[in-house]
Write an enzyme that holds these catalytic residues in place. Structure first.
Site, PDB file in Angstrom:
ATOM      1  N   ASN A 186     -15.873   4.667  46.911  1.00 17.08           N
ATOM      2  CA  ASN A 186     -16.350   4.996  45.557  1.00 17.08           C
ATOM      3  C   ASN A 186     -16.310   6.499  45.283  1.00 17.08           C
ATOM      4  O   ASN A 186     -15.899   6.922  44.203  1.00 17.08           O
ATOM      5  CB  ASN A 186     -17.769   4.457  45.349  1.00 17.08           C
ATOM      6  CG  ASN A 186     -17.828   2.949  45.500  1.00 17.08           C
ATOM      7  OD1 ASN A 186     -16.782   2.304  45.632  1.00 17.08           O
ATOM      8  ND2 ASN A 186     -19.016   2.392  45.504  1.00 17.08           N
ATOM      9  N   LYS A 207      27.969   8.147  13.852  1.00 22.90           N
ATOM     10  CA  LYS A 207      26.541   8.431  14.024  1.00 22.90           C
ATOM     11  C   LYS A 207      26.231   9.552  15.015  1.00 22.90           C
ATOM     12  O   LYS A 207      26.909   9.746  16.005  1.00 22.90           O
ATOM     13  CB  LYS A 207      25.799   7.171  14.476  1.00 22.90           C
ATOM     14  CG  LYS A 207      25.713   6.083  13.453  1.00 22.90           C
ATOM     15  CD  LYS A 207      25.120   6.534  12.115  1.00 22.90           C
ATOM     16  CE  LYS A 207      23.679   6.960  12.202  1.00 22.90           C
ATOM     17  NZ  LYS A 207      22.773   5.843  12.390  1.00 22.90           N
ATOM     18  N   LYS A 232      -6.932   4.261  36.430  1.00 24.18           N
ATOM     19  CA  LYS A 232      -5.821   5.080  36.946  1.00 24.18           C
ATOM     20  C   LYS A 232      -4.514   4.886  36.180  1.00 24.18           C
ATOM     21  O   LYS A 232      -3.901   5.880  35.771  1.00 24.18           O
ATOM     22  CB  LYS A 232      -5.623   4.833  38.445  1.00 24.18           C
ATOM     23  CG  LYS A 232      -6.358   5.848  39.318  1.00 24.18           C
ATOM     24  CD  LYS A 232      -6.244   5.515  40.799  1.00 24.18           C
ATOM     25  CE  LYS A 232      -7.141   4.356  41.146  1.00 24.18           C
ATOM     26  NZ  LYS A 232      -6.885   3.796  42.477  1.00 24.18           N
ATOM     27  N   HIS A 289       3.130  16.843   0.245  1.00 24.25           N
ATOM     28  CA  HIS A 289       3.527  15.524  -0.272  1.00 24.25           C
ATOM     29  C   HIS A 289       5.023  15.279  -0.112  1.00 24.25           C
ATOM     30  O   HIS A 289       5.618  14.526  -0.879  1.00 24.25           O
ATOM     31  CB  HIS A 289       3.160  15.357  -1.754  1.00 24.25           C
ATOM     32  CG  HIS A 289       1.750  15.715  -2.063  1.00 24.25           C
ATOM     33  ND1 HIS A 289       0.722  14.809  -2.040  1.00 24.25           N
ATOM     34  CD2 HIS A 289       1.190  16.908  -2.367  1.00 24.25           C
ATOM     35  CE1 HIS A 289      -0.413  15.421  -2.332  1.00 24.25           C
ATOM     36  NE2 HIS A 289      -0.158  16.704  -2.533  1.00 24.25           N
ATOM     37  N   GLU A 322      12.884  10.639  18.143  1.00 27.11           N
ATOM     38  CA  GLU A 322      12.265   9.357  17.776  1.00 27.11           C
ATOM     39  C   GLU A 322      11.420   8.809  18.914  1.00 27.11           C
ATOM     40  O   GLU A 322      10.316   8.306  18.703  1.00 27.11           O
ATOM     41  CB  GLU A 322      13.356   8.348  17.399  1.00 27.11           C
ATOM     42  CG  GLU A 322      14.065   8.715  16.107  1.00 27.11           C
ATOM     43  CD  GLU A 322      15.318   7.888  15.860  1.00 27.11           C
ATOM     44  OE1 GLU A 322      15.592   7.580  14.702  1.00 27.11           O
ATOM     45  OE2 GLU A 322      16.036   7.553  16.820  1.00 27.11           O
ATOM     46  N   SER A 346      26.153   5.756  18.153  1.00 23.26           N
ATOM     47  CA  SER A 346      25.973   4.333  17.899  1.00 23.26           C
ATOM     48  C   SER A 346      27.093   3.617  18.635  1.00 23.26           C
ATOM     49  O   SER A 346      28.191   4.145  18.762  1.00 23.26           O
ATOM     50  CB  SER A 346      26.080   4.077  16.394  1.00 23.26           C
ATOM     51  OG  SER A 346      26.596   2.787  16.156  1.00 23.26           O
TER      52      SER A 346
END
Ligand code: ARG
Length: 508
Positions: free
Chosen positions: A113, A286, A328, A159, A293, A280
């Site tokens: 412990n 791409k 843990k 915004h 991400e 991609s």
């Protein structure tokens, strides 16, 4: 039921255990995380037992030799599955190597412990130091980026609509300050992590004359968790660290989100080098920001670690309960995820290229509206609300006619002025608009901490000093950790040579 034959050294009262039951309760896999630290704590504890007269020098020597052999052992060769945890593995190994008469002394005045929580605190302290180190490297990169971008006028958003222009350095300096708070939070919690619970034994201490301050010194703890019941029951140090890592990840995730948006072809404010982008399988065109991400997504992992940890601690009865073993994995997950994320984000930032022309061309002409309103307040002492209306009308007309604000005629301005103020200040408006170059207006900001080249240069100089102070502080903390290990190695050196060095070579 199949029975376990290997482990089971604690089963004095109990008969043999089923191997399936052992596998279910075992923490041995995640315990490898504290393998080295648990041995270190055992060395310190047993050295203390020798000093206190519970173990002879010769006995300690044999224990240390067994521990050193275990340190150098190829763990994949040991049948780990048969142990409940690393503590059982270590003690069994010493008993096997040195015999029960000697090996059986190892666990005097100790319980798993206090043992587990000591090793976890020691390991967590090192991990916190390492994340703090990664954070400072990230901070260094942010300052470098800020230094390079003081002259880039950048649109700042509220915004997600263009709000006001300011040097791009202002953005990087802002994140420097956010991560500085993360650094400080970690260094604050470090103090509470680095406290020694060893010697609390199972729950209420020992009648044997152990010396807790000696193990505290040998293990480089800053102090003692004094109350033995508190020491074995509490995991708030882990909750605190993971909470801080969670906040740090939220900051990282937010900067990732900005960059993901700014890397789109619609924005194109920045370019990511090919080395850090992913394709991609289908679309040859791409160039995906997968690192960014995943960092954003892995923020969720750290948050769920915090949730897991909280759920384990929520309503367990005080004292040690096996539930605490489950603290843990989330602690490890949060630490490892965060460290990797901080590292890779630093690499991304280091290699990010600004597209000055694109930034310039996408900065909306009306972004100077509030600056113009402030000029009107400053130069004509018009109440701010009226200045707001004046500029509102100017923007409206400019949007309607497709002309730049600075291209409106004095007649237009006269009409607006009479309409809003009932008096004509069109020549003043015209002269303000004539000088309404974005960079000039940005330079006019004088408030403390404003987004202007002057204010940013000042912040930059101050933050460079702060960074050096942080490096020195972290250097001292890391040095204390190394010195403790050296002290422990030195303390046992007349019995066993180079206790830690061979393992250090293995990278433990
Ligand atoms: N493997 C346990 C843990 O990680 C060690 C402590 C076990 N203590 C006990 N009394 N069963 O928490």
């Amino acid at each position: 039921m199949e029975h376990d034959v290997g482990g089971g050294i604690y089963r004095s009262r109990l008969g043999p255990v089923s191997s399936e039951a052992t596998r279910y309760v075992s923490s041995i896999r995640e315990d490898l995380w504290i393998f080295s630290e648990d041995i270190e704590c055992t060395v310190a504890h047993d050295f203390m037992l020798m000093e206190q007269g519970y173990i002879t020098e010769e006995q300690l020597k044999r224990i240390l030799e067994a521990l050193k052999r275990l340190r150098d052992e190829d763990l994949s060769q040991l049948d780990l599955e048969k142990y409940e945890d690393v503590h059982e593995l270590i003690e069994s190994y010493v008993v096997k190597q040195a015999g029960l008469e000697v090996g059986g002394l190892v666990h005097t005045a100790r319980s798993r412990n206090d043992q587990v929580v000591t090793a976890v605190r020691l390991k967590t302290r090192r991990e916190v130091l390492s994340i703090m180190g990664e954070l400072l490297k990230l901070e260094e990169t942010l300052l470098k980026k800020a230094r390079e971008t003081v002259d880039i006028v950048f649109p700042f958003y509220t915004h997600l609509q263009q709000a006001q222009a300011a040097p791009l350095s202002h953005y990087f300096l802002g994140y420097f300050d956010m991560f500085l708070r993360d650094f400080n939070r970690l260094s604050e919690s470090f103090k509470r992590v680095n406290q020694n619970p060893l010697g609390s034994v199972a729950i209420v201490g020992s009648s044997l004359k152990i010396d807790r301050s000696l193990t505290t010194r040998l293990l480089g703890f800053d102090g003692i968790v004094e109350n033995s019941f508190d020491a074995v029951s509490s995991r708030d140090f882990a909750l605190e660290v993971v909470s801080n890592l969670n906040i740090l990840m939220l900051n990282l995730s937010r900067i990732m989100e900005d960059l993901i948006i700014w890397l789109t072809s619609e924005y194109g404010f920045f370019t990511l080098p090919d080395e850090l982008a992913f394709p991609s399988s289908a679309m040859p065109n791409k160039k995906n920001p997968c690192i960014l991400e995943l960092t954003r997504a892995r923020t969720g992992r750290v948050f769920s670690s915090l949730a897991q940890l909280s759920m384990v601690c929520k309503a367990v009865p005080s004292g040690y309960v096996r539930d605490l073993q489950e603290t843990k994995p989330p602690l490890i997950e949060a630490i490892e995820t965060t460290r990797e994320a901080v590292r890779i984000v630093r690499i991304v930032l280091e290699n990010l290229e600004e597209n000055r022309e694109r930034i310039r061309s996408l900065t909306e002409p009306s972004i100077i509206a509030l600056d113009i309103a402030e000029r009107i307040v400053e130069e004509a002492r018009v109440p701010f609300r009226l200045a707001h209306r004046l500029v509102g009308e100017i923007v409206k007309l400019s949007v309607k006619t497709g002309r730049r604000m600075t291209g409106l005629t004095e007649d237009d301005l006269k009409e607006i002025s009479l309409h809003v103020l009932g008096r004509d200040i069109s020549s003043l408006l015209a002269s303000i608009l004539r000088e309404a170059d974005t960079s000039v207006l940005v330079s006019k900001r004088v408030s403390l901490g404003a987004g202007s080249p002057e204010a940013d240069a000042k912040m930059l100089a101050a933050r460079e000093k702060t960074l050096q102070e942080c490096y020195s502080m972290l250097g001292l903390m890391a040095q204390k950790d190394r010195e403790a290990r050296m002290l422990l190695e030195y303390s046992v050196s007349r019995l066993v040579k180079g206790f830690f060095s061979s393992a250090a070579e293995k990278g433990l």
